[in-house]
Design an enzyme around this catalytic site. Structure first.
Site, short mmCIF file in Angstrom:
data_model
loop_
_atom_site.label_atom_id
_atom_site.label_comp_id
_atom_site.label_asym_id
_atom_site.label_seq_id
_atom_site.Cartn_x
_atom_site.Cartn_y
_atom_site.Cartn_z
N GLY A 51 0.93 -1.13 -0.04
CA GLY A 51 0.14 0.06 0.04
C GLY A 51 0.87 1.26 -0.02
O GLY A 51 0.49 2.38 -0.47
N GLU A 105 3.86 3.93 5.97
CA GLU A 105 2.58 3.20 5.84
C GLU A 105 1.74 4.02 5.14
O GLU A 105 1.61 5.38 5.08
CB GLU A 105 1.95 2.73 7.29
CG GLU A 105 2.29 1.39 7.78
CD GLU A 105 1.20 0.46 7.04
OE1 GLU A 105 0.95 0.73 5.90
OE2 GLU A 105 0.67 -0.44 7.85
N ASP A 106 0.82 3.42 4.44
CA ASP A 106 -0.39 3.85 3.87
C ASP A 106 -1.54 4.49 4.66
O ASP A 106 -1.96 5.49 4.55
CB ASP A 106 -0.79 2.96 2.58
CG ASP A 106 -1.36 1.61 3.23
OD1 ASP A 106 -1.26 1.38 4.53
OD2 ASP A 106 -1.88 0.71 2.59
N ASP A 109 -4.86 1.77 10.60
CA ASP A 109 -6.33 1.42 11.05
C ASP A 109 -6.33 0.97 12.47
O ASP A 109 -6.38 1.72 13.28
CB ASP A 109 -6.72 0.31 9.89
CG ASP A 109 -8.08 0.12 9.79
OD1 ASP A 109 -9.09 0.92 10.31
OD2 ASP A 109 -8.61 -0.98 9.52
N LYS A 138 -6.98 6.49 10.75
CA LYS A 138 -8.46 6.42 11.30
C LYS A 138 -8.43 5.98 12.65
O LYS A 138 -8.46 4.90 13.10
CB LYS A 138 -8.94 5.06 10.43
CG LYS A 138 -9.47 5.14 9.22
CD LYS A 138 -10.01 3.68 8.89
CE LYS A 138 -10.27 3.32 7.28
NZ LYS A 138 -10.46 2.10 7.11
N PHE A 160 -13.93 3.00 4.10
CA PHE A 160 -12.73 2.34 3.42
C PHE A 160 -12.39 3.34 2.20
O PHE A 160 -13.30 3.48 1.08
CB PHE A 160 -13.68 0.92 2.71
CG PHE A 160 -12.46 -0.14 2.37
CD1 PHE A 160 -11.52 -0.88 3.31
CD2 PHE A 160 -12.02 -0.18 0.95
CE1 PHE A 160 -10.36 -1.57 2.99
CE2 PHE A 160 -11.01 -1.01 0.59
CZ PHE A 160 -10.27 -1.74 1.46
N VAL A 161 -11.19 3.44 1.93
CA VAL A 161 -10.38 4.42 0.92
C VAL A 161 -9.72 3.51 0.02
O VAL A 161 -9.06 2.60 0.50
CB VAL A 161 -9.70 5.61 1.35
CG1 VAL A 161 -10.85 6.30 2.49
CG2 VAL A 161 -8.68 4.98 2.42
N ASP A 167 -5.50 -0.33 -1.97
CA ASP A 167 -6.50 -1.51 -2.98
C ASP A 167 -7.80 -1.87 -2.23
O ASP A 167 -8.06 -1.79 -1.03
CB ASP A 167 -5.61 -2.63 -3.18
CG ASP A 167 -5.48 -3.64 -2.20
OD1 ASP A 167 -5.10 -3.19 -1.05
OD2 ASP A 167 -5.49 -4.43 -2.36
N ARG A 173 -5.17 0.70 -6.83
CA ARG A 173 -3.93 1.14 -6.47
C ARG A 173 -3.54 2.48 -7.17
O ARG A 173 -2.60 3.09 -6.64
CB ARG A 173 -2.94 0.06 -6.33
CG ARG A 173 -3.15 -1.02 -5.04
CD ARG A 173 -1.90 -1.70 -5.18
NE ARG A 173 -1.93 -3.17 -4.41
CZ ARG A 173 -2.22 -3.12 -3.07
NH1 ARG A 173 -2.05 -2.25 -2.26
NH2 ARG A 173 -2.26 -4.47 -2.68
P1 5GP Z 1 -3.97 -2.21 10.53
O1 5GP Z 1 -5.49 -2.45 10.92
O2 5GP Z 1 -3.07 -3.27 10.92
O3 5GP Z 1 -3.71 -0.72 11.26
O4 5GP Z 1 -4.04 -1.78 9.20
C1 5GP Z 1 -3.47 -3.07 8.02
C2 5GP Z 1 -3.70 -2.68 6.73
O5 5GP Z 1 -4.89 -2.58 6.11
C3 5GP Z 1 -3.22 -1.17 6.40
O6 5GP Z 1 -1.86 -0.96 6.27
C4 5GP Z 1 -3.84 -1.09 5.10
O7 5GP Z 1 -3.08 -1.58 4.00
C5 5GP Z 1 -5.04 -1.92 5.09
N1 5GP Z 1 -6.40 -0.95 5.35
C6 5GP Z 1 -6.66 -0.32 6.33
N2 5GP Z 1 -7.64 0.54 6.10
C7 5GP Z 1 -7.92 0.56 4.83
C8 5GP Z 1 -8.95 1.26 3.90
O8 5GP Z 1 -9.67 2.09 4.14
N3 5GP Z 1 -8.63 0.85 2.83
C9 5GP Z 1 -7.61 0.12 2.38
N4 5GP Z 1 -7.45 0.07 0.86
N5 5GP Z 1 -6.85 -0.46 2.88
C10 5GP Z 1 -6.84 -0.35 4.21
MG MG Z 2 -0.43 -1.04 4.64
#
Ligand code: 5GP
Ligand code: MG
Length: 188
Positions: A51, A105-106, A109, A138, A160-161, A167, A173
């Site tokens: 991402g 990081e992208d 979450d 988020k 969800f973005v 993606d 992407r």
């Molecule tokens: P975490 O929940 O571990 O913080 O996030 C894990 C991964 O879930 C993020 O790095 C990202 O790749 C994916 N992710 C979380 N929220 C979103 C979202 O809104 N859109 C997309 N495309 N991926 C997300």
């Molecule tokens: Mg990521």
């Protein structure tokens, strides 16, 4: 340059345009440069695949200081496990011992991915420091006790973005902006 309409892509609304992302990346690059200029050593930008690829490539070009770049891939399991779990799928090649590591990081979450990297994997490498830069955050989704990023592009609501590296099942992407998908029943 290839352009796609939001309508054709099934995007309901654009959250951050290309121009807004550009401004965001420039601001983050300035903040990051201030920190590492003071430290006096180039950081290792450690992108979390897949991402972060568009973000990290723009970020390293915008950085007015030298940096090294490497990548990790992390698989997170969150489905039915209440605590969440993550493991490394790809190791960085650059030795991180004694280096100043900036995880890129992208989106932050639940925080499971970054908690694993910053509390388990990276400390084992004995870096000089660990910081986190995330394009999006988020906060409403964060698990209890999980930290904030050191540098954040923008906060987003619990939607969800996609786009700019993010993606949905490997689609979207390549969009140059970040958008919210139209509800599935209205998708063309
Ligand atoms: P975490 O929940 O571990 O913080 O996030 C894990 C991964 O879930 C993020 O790095 C990202 O790749 C994916 N992710 C979380 N929220 C979103 C979202 O809104 N859109 C997309 N495309 N991926 C997300
Ligand atoms: Mg990521």
């Amino acid at each position: 340059m290839r352009r796609r309409t939001t309508k054709a892509q099934g995007i309901d609304r654009v959250l951050f345009s290309e121009a807004e992302l550009h401004t965001m990346v420039e601001r983050l690059a300035g903040e990051i440069a201030e920190t590492y200029r003071d430290i006096g050593e180039p950081p290792v930008l450690l992108g979390v695949l897949n991402g972060s690829v568009l973000f990290i490539s723009d970020l390293m070009r915008a950085l007015p200081i030298p940096c090294d770049v490497d990548f990790v891939a992390v698989q997170s399991y969150q489905g039915e496990r209440s605590t969440g779990d993550a493991r490394l799928r790809l190791q960085p090649k650059i030795p991180l011992t004694g280096r100043h590591v900036l995880v890129v990081e992208d989106i932050l979450d639940t925080g499971v991915t970054l908690r694993y990297l910053c509390s388990e994997f990276l400390p084992q490498q004995k870096p000089a420091s660990i910081r986190v830069c995330t394009l999006l955050d988020k906060p409403s989704r964060r698990r209890p006790g999980v930290f904030a990023a050191d540098y954040t592009g923008a906060e987003v609501p619990d939607v969800f973005v996609v786009g700019y590296g993010l993606d949905l099942n490997e689609e979207y992407r390549d969009l140059p902006y970040i958008g919210v998908l139209r509800a599935p029943e209205h998708k063309e």
